[in-house]
Write a protein that holds these residues in place. Sequence first.
Motif, PDB file in Angstrom:
ATOM      1  N   SER A   8      41.110  10.797   6.358  1.00 34.46           N
ATOM      2  CA  SER A   8      41.193  11.169   7.763  1.00 34.46           C
ATOM      3  C   SER A   8      39.792  11.070   8.352  1.00 34.46           C
ATOM      4  CB  SER A   8      41.751  12.585   7.899  1.00 34.46           C
ATOM      5  OG  SER A   8      41.811  12.952   9.259  1.00 34.46           O
ATOM      6  N   GLY A   9      39.446   9.880   8.816  1.00 30.48           N
ATOM      7  CA  GLY A   9      38.115   9.672   9.370  1.00 30.48           C
ATOM      8  C   GLY A   9      37.061   9.743   8.291  1.00 30.48           C
ATOM      9  N   ASP A  10      36.095  10.668   8.456  1.00 34.64           N
ATOM     10  CA  ASP A  10      35.012  10.805   7.485  1.00 34.64           C
ATOM     11  C   ASP A  10      35.250  11.948   6.513  1.00 34.64           C
ATOM     12  OD1 ASP A  10      34.754  12.852   9.285  1.00 34.64           O
ATOM     13  OD2 ASP A  10      32.583  12.669   9.512  1.00 34.64           O
ATOM     14  N   GLN A  11      36.521  12.344   6.349  1.00 31.29           N
ATOM     15  CA  GLN A  11      36.841  13.437   5.435  1.00 31.29           C
ATOM     16  C   GLN A  11      38.225  13.227   4.826  1.00 31.29           C
ATOM     17  OE1 GLN A  11      36.696  16.934   7.867  1.00 31.29           O
ATOM     18  NE2 GLN A  11      38.355  16.287   9.189  1.00 31.29           N
ATOM     19  N   GLU A  64      38.459   4.048  -4.344  1.00 37.93           N
ATOM     20  CA  GLU A  64      38.349   3.105  -3.228  1.00 37.93           C
ATOM     21  C   GLU A  64      38.487   3.816  -1.891  1.00 37.93           C
ATOM     22  OE1 GLU A  64      40.873   2.575  -5.679  1.00 37.93           O
ATOM     23  OE2 GLU A  64      39.438   1.486  -6.893  1.00 37.93           O
ATOM     24  N   ASP A  65      39.414   4.780  -1.807  1.00 37.36           N
ATOM     25  CA  ASP A  65      39.600   5.527  -0.561  1.00 37.36           C
ATOM     26  C   ASP A  65      38.397   6.413  -0.273  1.00 37.36           C
ATOM     27  OD1 ASP A  65      42.045   4.333  -0.280  1.00 37.36           O
ATOM     28  OD2 ASP A  65      43.213   6.084  -0.893  1.00 37.36           O
ATOM     29  N   ILE A  66      37.835   7.034  -1.318  1.00 40.80           N
ATOM     30  CA  ILE A  66      36.655   7.882  -1.130  1.00 40.80           C
ATOM     31  C   ILE A  66      35.472   7.031  -0.692  1.00 40.80           C
ATOM     32  CG2 ILE A  66      35.047   9.463  -2.257  1.00 40.80           C
ATOM     33  CD1 ILE A  66      37.845  10.659  -1.846  1.00 40.80           C
ATOM     34  N   ALA A  67      35.325   5.841  -1.292  1.00 37.81           N
ATOM     35  CA  ALA A  67      34.234   4.938  -0.907  1.00 37.81           C
ATOM     36  C   ALA A  67      34.374   4.518   0.554  1.00 37.81           C
ATOM     37  CB  ALA A  67      34.227   3.716  -1.820  1.00 37.81           C
ATOM     38  N   ALA A  68      35.608   4.300   0.989  1.00 34.88           N
ATOM     39  CA  ALA A  68      35.832   3.937   2.390  1.00 34.88           C
ATOM     40  C   ALA A  68      35.457   5.089   3.313  1.00 34.88           C
ATOM     41  CB  ALA A  68      37.286   3.541   2.597  1.00 34.88           C
ATOM     42  N   ILE A  69      35.759   6.320   2.914  1.00 36.30           N
ATOM     43  CA  ILE A  69      35.391   7.488   3.717  1.00 36.30           C
ATOM     44  C   ILE A  69      33.876   7.593   3.831  1.00 36.30           C
ATOM     45  CG2 ILE A  69      35.361  10.019   3.732  1.00 36.30           C
ATOM     46  CD1 ILE A  69      38.186   9.908   2.490  1.00 36.30           C
ATOM     47  N   LEU A  70      33.183   7.357   2.729  1.00 41.60           N
ATOM     48  CA  LEU A  70      31.723   7.473   2.713  1.00 41.60           C
ATOM     49  C   LEU A  70      31.032   6.286   3.376  1.00 41.60           C
ATOM     50  CD1 LEU A  70      31.262   8.897  -0.889  1.00 41.60           C
ATOM     51  CD2 LEU A  70      31.098  10.129   1.279  1.00 41.60           C
ATOM     52  N   GLY A  71      31.809   5.259   3.734  1.00 42.59           N
ATOM     53  CA  GLY A  71      31.233   4.114   4.426  1.00 42.59           C
ATOM     54  C   GLY A  71      30.620   3.092   3.512  1.00 42.59           C
TER      55      GLY A  71
END
Length: 195
Positions: A30-33, A101-108
């Motif tokens: 959800s966005g950056d979290q 992969e999802d966490i990496a996407a959140i972290l940019g």
Amino acid sequence: MLRTFALCTALALAPLPALAHKVIFSVFKSGDQVEGELGFSNGDMAVGQLVEVFGSDGSKLGEATTDQYGFFTYVPTTPVAHLFKANLGAGHIAEDMLPAEDIAAILGVAAVEETLASPEASPSPAGSSVTVASLTEEERLVIATAVRDEMRPLRRELAAYREQNDLQTILGGLGYICGLFGLGFYLAARRRLAG
């Protein structure tokens, strides 16, 4: 005949098993979290429940607490798979995993900005084009918050619907119907043999 009546009465008055409920637990980007929902299939949400976050190696990364609606947010700091766990007591353990992969996407780490519409392809009704890049961070947060708030009740209703209409419930209903027909045929056969 009296024994058959007594048996039917005993079966009708026998206590039925309690209707169990399942734990509903889901986490998503959800966005950056990371946002999550924790509750039960009967619609009760887990309020003030501790949710622990673990890495793929089993080390504890952090924790979050659910709000009055059973929702929680967590801001990840490392791009590894995150395992979210909650112990609701009475044997109700909830677990859900968010892949690395999802966490990496959140972290940019692998974030790519895409446009919502290109001016050449499809102009907006107002005649101007809007892109994700042209929105301010504040506007993005307002839009994301509005979408999340609108999606929460839909997610809850969908989970409750899935729980109420599962295959086991349908097969159980068919079993009761077949059992009642079998009992009726048995009683009819007994009457025919007796008379």
